[in-house]
Design a protein around this motif. Structure first.
Motif, short mmCIF file in Angstrom:
data_model
loop_
_atom_site.label_atom_id
_atom_site.label_comp_id
_atom_site.label_asym_id
_atom_site.label_seq_id
_atom_site.Cartn_x
_atom_site.Cartn_y
_atom_site.Cartn_z
N GLY A 245 0.82 -1.20 0.00
CA GLY A 245 0.00 0.00 0.00
C GLY A 245 0.85 1.25 0.00
N SER A 246 1.93 1.24 0.80
CA SER A 246 2.85 2.38 0.83
C SER A 246 3.57 2.53 -0.50
CB SER A 246 3.86 2.20 1.96
OG SER A 246 3.24 2.30 3.22
N GLU A 247 3.94 1.41 -1.13
CA GLU A 247 4.63 1.47 -2.41
C GLU A 247 3.75 2.10 -3.48
OE1 GLU A 247 7.49 -2.48 -1.80
OE2 GLU A 247 5.66 -2.60 -3.00
N ARG A 248 2.48 1.71 -3.51
CA ARG A 248 1.56 2.29 -4.50
C ARG A 248 1.40 3.78 -4.28
NH1 ARG A 248 -1.13 -2.67 -3.61
NH2 ARG A 248 -2.51 -1.71 -2.08
N ALA A 249 1.26 4.17 -3.01
CA ALA A 249 1.08 5.59 -2.70
C ALA A 249 2.34 6.38 -3.02
CB ALA A 249 0.71 5.76 -1.22
N ALA A 250 3.50 5.78 -2.77
CA ALA A 250 4.77 6.48 -3.00
C ALA A 250 4.99 6.77 -4.47
CB ALA A 250 5.91 5.65 -2.44
N ILE A 251 4.53 5.89 -5.34
CA ILE A 251 4.71 6.09 -6.78
C ILE A 251 3.97 7.35 -7.24
CG2 ILE A 251 4.10 5.16 -9.06
CD1 ILE A 251 4.58 2.35 -7.82
N ASN A 252 2.77 7.55 -6.70
CA ASN A 252 1.95 8.66 -7.16
C ASN A 252 2.19 9.95 -6.39
OD1 ASN A 252 -1.13 10.04 -6.92
ND2 ASN A 252 -0.45 9.46 -8.96
N ALA A 253 2.74 9.86 -5.17
CA ALA A 253 2.84 11.03 -4.30
C ALA A 253 3.59 12.22 -4.91
CB ALA A 253 3.47 10.63 -2.97
N PRO A 254 4.74 12.03 -5.57
CA PRO A 254 5.41 13.19 -6.16
C PRO A 254 4.56 13.88 -7.22
CG PRO A 254 6.93 11.34 -6.01
CD PRO A 254 5.56 10.80 -5.73
N ILE A 255 3.83 13.08 -8.00
CA ILE A 255 3.00 13.63 -9.07
C ILE A 255 1.78 14.33 -8.49
CG2 ILE A 255 1.57 13.04 -11.06
CD1 ILE A 255 3.54 10.71 -11.56
N GLN A 256 1.04 13.62 -7.66
CA GLN A 256 -0.17 14.19 -7.07
C GLN A 256 0.17 15.37 -6.16
OE1 GLN A 256 -2.71 11.74 -4.38
NE2 GLN A 256 -4.20 11.90 -6.04
N GLY A 257 1.28 15.25 -5.43
CA GLY A 257 1.69 16.33 -4.54
C GLY A 257 2.10 17.57 -5.31
N THR A 258 2.81 17.40 -6.41
CA THR A 258 3.20 18.54 -7.24
C THR A 258 1.96 19.20 -7.84
OG1 THR A 258 5.37 17.61 -7.75
CG2 THR A 258 4.51 19.26 -9.27
N SER A 259 0.98 18.40 -8.26
CA SER A 259 -0.27 18.94 -8.77
C SER A 259 -0.95 19.82 -7.72
CB SER A 259 -1.21 17.80 -9.18
OG SER A 259 -2.50 18.29 -9.51
N ALA A 260 -0.97 19.34 -6.48
CA ALA A 260 -1.57 20.11 -5.38
C ALA A 260 -0.78 21.40 -5.15
CB ALA A 260 -1.61 19.28 -4.12
N ASP A 261 0.55 21.31 -5.19
CA ASP A 261 1.38 22.50 -5.01
C ASP A 261 1.08 23.55 -6.08
OD1 ASP A 261 2.62 21.23 -2.91
OD2 ASP A 261 4.43 20.70 -4.05
N ILE A 262 0.93 23.10 -7.32
CA ILE A 262 0.73 24.03 -8.44
C ILE A 262 -0.59 24.77 -8.30
CG2 ILE A 262 0.26 24.14 -10.92
CD1 ILE A 262 2.44 22.02 -11.29
N ILE A 263 -1.66 24.06 -7.97
CA ILE A 263 -2.95 24.75 -7.89
C ILE A 263 -3.00 25.68 -6.69
CG2 ILE A 263 -4.28 23.05 -6.54
CD1 ILE A 263 -6.58 23.59 -8.62
N LYS A 264 -2.28 25.34 -5.61
CA LYS A 264 -2.22 26.26 -4.47
C LYS A 264 -1.45 27.52 -4.85
CE LYS A 264 -4.43 23.78 -1.42
NZ LYS A 264 -4.73 22.59 -2.23
N ARG A 265 -0.38 27.36 -5.64
CA ARG A 265 0.36 28.53 -6.12
C ARG A 265 -0.53 29.40 -7.01
NH1 ARG A 265 5.72 28.99 -5.90
NH2 ARG A 265 5.84 29.89 -7.99
N ALA A 266 -1.34 28.75 -7.85
CA ALA A 266 -2.26 29.50 -8.70
C ALA A 266 -3.25 30.29 -7.87
CB ALA A 266 -2.99 28.55 -9.65
N MET A 267 -3.74 29.69 -6.80
CA MET A 267 -4.72 30.37 -5.95
C MET A 267 -4.10 31.60 -5.28
SD MET A 267 -6.44 26.98 -4.27
CE MET A 267 -7.58 27.83 -3.18
N VAL A 268 -2.86 31.47 -4.82
CA VAL A 268 -2.18 32.59 -4.17
C VAL A 268 -1.95 33.74 -5.15
CG1 VAL A 268 -0.01 33.31 -3.09
CG2 VAL A 268 -1.09 31.17 -2.38
N GLN A 269 -1.62 33.40 -6.38
CA GLN A 269 -1.31 34.41 -7.39
C GLN A 269 -2.55 35.02 -8.04
OE1 GLN A 269 1.43 32.61 -10.24
NE2 GLN A 269 2.47 31.52 -8.59
N MET A 270 -3.69 34.33 -7.91
CA MET A 270 -4.88 34.73 -8.66
C MET A 270 -5.43 36.09 -8.26
SD MET A 270 -6.58 33.56 -11.22
CE MET A 270 -6.23 31.80 -11.20
#
Length: 243
Positions: free
Chosen positions: A148-173
């Motif tokens: 379960g941790s292995e599956r989550a770890a594979i996606n975490a950098p991608i999903q986490g970066t996606s979350a970071d990007i939209i939060k940055r968009a919200m701050v700049q908007m």
């Protein structure tokens, strides 16, 4: 859909929905440096159709649907058994498709292996902006916990970066809209990869340009992606009509 329909704009206003298009697949193409996927995104192609062509040699409703399932499943570290259930195929057929996918897109396979090695060694994954997600059970003797941790770890950098990007968009908007004389445009909420606004109908064209630009460039200047971020914008009297 019914819940979205319940969000209705004030008289004279409309709801505007701005959604990142397939952002996780785009980020996967960046992380894994997958040339065919990068090329498809740069040309504005249907990424699931492109994958169907790469895997099955033809594009139709069935192969595109299967390719879409495979595209997203691979990013979540799905097993042959999980994919076989989603595709309603045998485990051997599912494994053959996984193997074919990795053969056609070796960068994805390399990304998964490198991510797993890093997380096992360091105990965490990292987004492109440096935010960490910890996986203390990645070396657990319990197989279910470990996998379960292995599956989550594979996606975490991608999903986490996606979350970071939209939060940055919200701050700049807010500042961007205010600078354009559109400070009255209200950003109502964020849901997954989508931002929802309420604004006068007369301001839709001008606001759409600002919103699209902010979202498309939200990663910069800290991160320069090698794939474009696509933004889909819709408007309507309700959130359901806009999305």
């Amino acid at each position: 859909r019914q819940i979205r329909d319940a969000f209705v704009a004030e008289p004279g206003n409309v709801i505007l929905s701005a959604d990142y298009s397939q952002i996780e697949l785009r980020l996967a193409a960046h992380f894994a440096d997958v040339a065919p996927l990068r090329d498809a995104f740069e040309k504005g192609e249907d990424i699931h159709a492109r994958t169907a062509l790469e895997l099955f040699g033809e594009v139709n409703r069935d192969t595109r649907g299967r390719a879409k399932t495979i595209n997203f499943s691979i990013l979540y570290g799905i097993s042959r058994w999980g994919l076989s259930k989603r595709l309603e195929s045998s485990a051997d057929e599912a494994q053959a498709l996984i193997d074919a996918y990795f053969k056609r897109f070796p960068g994805i396979s390399n990304y998964i292996q490198e991510t797993m090695a890093t997380v096992r060694e360091c105990g965490h994954s990292t987004t492109l902006f440096g935010r960490k997600t910890w996986f203390p059970r990645i070396t657990s003797p319990n197989q279910a916990e470990r996998q379960g941790s292995e599956r989550a770890a594979i996606n975490a950098p991608i999903q986490g970066t996606s979350a970071d990007i939209i939060k940055r968009a919200m701050v700049q908007m807010g500042p961007a809209l205010k600078a354009a004389g559109l400070g009255h445009v209200q950003m109502l909420l964020q849901v997954h990869d989508e931002l929802v606004f309420e604004l006068p109908q007369a301001d839709v064209a001008a606001a759409s340009e600002i919103i699209r630009n902010v979202m498309a460039n939200a990663a910069e200047p800290l991160v320069k992606l090698n794939v474009p971020l696509g933004i889909e914008i819709g408007t309507g009297l309700s959130w359901g009509a806009a999305h």
